[in-house]
Design a protein around this motif. Structure first.
Motif, mmCIF file in Angstrom:
data_model
loop_
_atom_site.group_PDB
_atom_site.id
_atom_site.type_symbol
_atom_site.label_atom_id
_atom_site.label_comp_id
_atom_site.label_asym_id
_atom_site.label_seq_id
_atom_site.Cartn_x
_atom_site.Cartn_y
_atom_site.Cartn_z
ATOM 1 N N ALA A 174 -14.269 13.754 5.151
ATOM 2 C CA ALA A 174 -13.467 14.973 5.047
ATOM 3 C C ALA A 174 -11.992 14.671 4.807
ATOM 4 O O ALA A 174 -11.307 15.399 4.082
ATOM 5 C CB ALA A 174 -13.632 15.813 6.313
ATOM 6 N N HIS A 175 -11.492 13.609 5.400
ATOM 7 C CA HIS A 175 -10.069 13.272 5.289
ATOM 8 C C HIS A 175 -9.753 12.425 4.063
ATOM 9 O O HIS A 175 -8.605 12.386 3.614
ATOM 10 C CB HIS A 175 -9.607 12.525 6.551
ATOM 11 N N TYR A 176 -10.782 11.726 3.532
ATOM 12 C CA TYR A 176 -10.542 10.833 2.397
ATOM 13 C C TYR A 176 -11.565 11.142 1.304
ATOM 14 O O TYR A 176 -12.640 10.532 1.249
ATOM 15 C CB TYR A 176 -10.620 9.375 2.837
ATOM 16 N N PRO A 177 -11.254 12.091 0.425
ATOM 17 C CA PRO A 177 -12.206 12.534 -0.613
ATOM 18 C C PRO A 177 -12.719 11.412 -1.504
ATOM 19 O O PRO A 177 -13.857 11.484 -1.993
ATOM 20 C CB PRO A 177 -11.395 13.551 -1.420
ATOM 21 N N ASN A 178 -11.906 10.378 -1.740
ATOM 22 C CA ASN A 178 -12.359 9.275 -2.595
ATOM 23 C C ASN A 178 -13.460 8.453 -1.932
ATOM 24 O O ASN A 178 -14.226 7.759 -2.609
ATOM 25 C CB ASN A 178 -11.181 8.360 -2.947
ATOM 26 N N VAL A 179 -13.535 8.526 -0.604
ATOM 27 C CA VAL A 179 -14.515 7.744 0.140
ATOM 28 C C VAL A 179 -15.836 8.495 0.286
ATOM 29 O O VAL A 179 -16.913 7.890 0.312
ATOM 30 C CB VAL A 179 -13.949 7.379 1.536
ATOM 31 N N GLU A 180 -15.767 9.814 0.358
ATOM 32 C CA GLU A 180 -16.946 10.627 0.681
ATOM 33 C C GLU A 180 -18.150 10.358 -0.216
ATOM 34 O O GLU A 180 -19.268 10.144 0.295
ATOM 35 C CB GLU A 180 -16.592 12.113 0.647
ATOM 36 N N PHE A 198 0.851 -1.187 0.000
ATOM 37 C CA PHE A 198 0.000 0.000 0.000
ATOM 38 C C PHE A 198 0.890 1.241 0.000
ATOM 39 O O PHE A 198 1.856 1.313 0.763
ATOM 40 C CB PHE A 198 -0.905 0.030 1.246
ATOM 41 N N LYS A 199 0.541 2.223 -0.811
ATOM 42 C CA LYS A 199 1.362 3.420 -0.898
ATOM 43 C C LYS A 199 1.320 4.243 0.385
ATOM 44 O O LYS A 199 2.213 5.040 0.654
ATOM 45 C CB LYS A 199 0.901 4.283 -2.075
ATOM 46 N N GLY A 200 0.287 4.051 1.164
ATOM 47 C CA GLY A 200 0.153 4.776 2.419
ATOM 48 C C GLY A 200 -1.133 4.405 3.117
ATOM 49 O O GLY A 200 -1.906 3.559 2.643
ATOM 50 N N LYS A 201 -1.402 5.065 4.251
ATOM 51 C CA LYS A 201 -2.582 4.739 5.037
ATOM 52 C C LYS A 201 -3.866 5.019 4.274
ATOM 53 O O LYS A 201 -4.881 4.330 4.460
ATOM 54 C CB LYS A 201 -2.568 5.511 6.358
ATOM 55 N N GLU A 202 -3.829 6.021 3.401
ATOM 56 C CA GLU A 202 -5.031 6.367 2.643
ATOM 57 C C GLU A 202 -5.534 5.181 1.827
ATOM 58 O O GLU A 202 -6.738 4.904 1.791
ATOM 59 C CB GLU A 202 -4.750 7.554 1.722
ATOM 60 N N GLU A 203 -4.624 4.463 1.183
ATOM 61 C CA GLU A 203 -5.035 3.300 0.395
ATOM 62 C C GLU A 203 -5.611 2.204 1.285
ATOM 63 O O GLU A 203 -6.531 1.479 0.884
ATOM 64 C CB GLU A 203 -3.858 2.756 -0.406
ATOM 65 N N ILE A 204 -5.070 2.070 2.488
ATOM 66 C CA ILE A 204 -5.572 1.054 3.421
ATOM 67 C C ILE A 204 -6.996 1.403 3.844
ATOM 68 O O ILE A 204 -7.891 0.548 3.852
ATOM 69 C CB ILE A 204 -4.648 0.946 4.648
ATOM 70 N N VAL A 205 -7.217 2.661 4.203
ATOM 71 C CA VAL A 205 -8.560 3.100 4.600
ATOM 72 C C VAL A 205 -9.544 2.904 3.452
ATOM 73 O O VAL A 205 -10.668 2.423 3.647
ATOM 74 C CB VAL A 205 -8.537 4.572 5.056
ATOM 75 N N GLU A 206 -9.137 3.256 2.247
ATOM 76 C CA GLU A 206 -10.024 3.119 1.097
ATOM 77 C C GLU A 206 -10.375 1.654 0.825
ATOM 78 O O GLU A 206 -11.513 1.338 0.477
ATOM 79 C CB GLU A 206 -9.381 3.754 -0.137
ATOM 80 N N GLU A 207 -9.404 0.764 0.997
ATOM 81 C CA GLU A 207 -9.675 -0.656 0.783
ATOM 82 C C GLU A 207 -10.617 -1.202 1.855
ATOM 83 O O GLU A 207 -11.537 -1.975 1.553
ATOM 84 C CB GLU A 207 -8.365 -1.448 0.788
ATOM 85 N N LEU A 208 -10.418 -0.782 3.106
ATOM 86 C CA LEU A 208 -11.307 -1.232 4.175
ATOM 87 C C LEU A 208 -12.713 -0.680 3.961
ATOM 88 O O LEU A 208 -13.709 -1.386 4.177
ATOM 89 C CB LEU A 208 -10.764 -0.792 5.539
ATOM 90 N N TYR A 209 -12.801 0.575 3.505
ATOM 91 C CA TYR A 209 -14.133 1.112 3.234
ATOM 92 C C TYR A 209 -14.798 0.341 2.094
ATOM 93 O O TYR A 209 -15.997 0.072 2.134
ATOM 94 C CB TYR A 209 -14.112 2.606 2.897
ATOM 95 N N ALA A 210 -14.031 -0.015 1.077
ATOM 96 C CA ALA A 210 -14.591 -0.776 -0.047
ATOM 97 C C ALA A 210 -15.177 -2.099 0.439
ATOM 98 O O ALA A 210 -16.247 -2.522 -0.015
ATOM 99 C CB ALA A 210 -13.514 -1.021 -1.103
ATOM 100 N N ARG A 211 -14.501 -2.740 1.376
ATOM 101 C CA ARG A 211 -15.018 -4.007 1.921
ATOM 102 C C ARG A 211 -16.285 -3.768 2.747
ATOM 103 O O ARG A 211 -17.243 -4.545 2.670
ATOM 104 C CB ARG A 211 -13.940 -4.679 2.779
ATOM 105 N N PHE A 212 -16.267 -2.705 3.547
ATOM 106 C CA PHE A 212 -17.458 -2.333 4.311
ATOM 107 C C PHE A 212 -18.627 -2.059 3.368
ATOM 108 O O PHE A 212 -19.744 -2.541 3.570
ATOM 109 C CB PHE A 212 -17.148 -1.096 5.160
ATOM 110 N N HIS A 213 -18.372 -1.282 2.330
ATOM 111 C CA HIS A 213 -19.401 -0.894 1.367
ATOM 112 C C HIS A 213 -19.994 -2.127 0.686
ATOM 113 O O HIS A 213 -21.229 -2.251 0.554
ATOM 114 C CB HIS A 213 -18.780 0.037 0.326
#
Length: 205
Positions: A108-114, A46-61
């Motif tokens: 607010a912190h992760y625009p791709n997730v909003e 993962f390039k950084g924490k942002e990618e990790i958060v986005e992947e976890l949100y994708a699984r939640f979604h």
């Protein structure tokens, strides 16, 4: 027994730490240290924490949308089936509680997730309200204007913010996470006007 892939293990550890400490208090270095790997190894996946958060949100979604889609195929709605549906949603919210406890902050912190957050929760609200409107025996709430929307608001707020004990007793971390029994009872209490007496007794038992 197959070994779990490093990428999946990173996501598991990240979910655990985010839920325990809050996403903003956990860094990529914290994750690497927790797993006893180098930061470089983590950045390989993962390039950084942002990618990790986005992947976890994708699984939640994905999990949430699957439950919503399955409920859409149910032909006859009762308070009991609605309660079962809300319990499934509650399980997902609990599994990914770092997301559901701070939806605005996450967006607010992760625009791709909003936009995904807005879309998913708008759909969830519309579906729950539509299900509430189909419930039989609504005489108890017929005199309340917009009762279906108000009840939907309350149910979703319960799913998101049910643990009032954390506010009143923050010194007791063992009680910081809503137990399945408590969540079931909180949801059941709101649906009691729509449950036949026997069903209400069976669910409360």
């Amino acid at each position: 027994m197959a070994r779990i892939k490093t990428k999946d293990l990173i996501l598991e550890v990240a979910l655990l730490l985010f839920n325990e400490r809050g996403e903003r208090l956990v860094t990529s270095v914290d994750l690497a240290n927790e797993m006893n790997i180098s930061p470089g190894n983590l950045y390989y996946h993962f390039k950084g924490k942002e990618e990790i958060v986005e992947e976890l949100y994708a699984r939640f979604h994905t999990s949430l949308v699957l439950v919503i889609d399955n409920m859409s195929s149910v032909e006859q709605i009762t308070a009991k089936s609605l309660l079962s549906y809300l319990s499934l949603v509650a399980d997902i919210f609990t599994q990914y509680r770092f997301i559901t406890q701070d939806l605005r902050g996450l967006g607010a912190h992760y625009p791709n997730v909003e936009p995904q957050v807005t879309k998913a929760f708008s759909r969830l609200h519309r579906q729950i309200q539509a299900l509430v409107e189909q419930l039989p025996s609504r005489e108890a709430t017929a005199s309340i204007e917009n009762s279906a929307r108000l009840l939907t608001d309350n149910l979703i707020n319960t799913l998101l913010h049910a643990d009032v004990r954390e506010v009143f007793a923050p010194s007791e971390p063992s009680e910081a996470v809503e137990s399945p029994i408590d969540m079931h009872d909180r949801l059941l209490l709101q649906l009691l006007p729509f449950l036949p007496p026997q069903d209400a007794s069976d669910n409360a038992a």
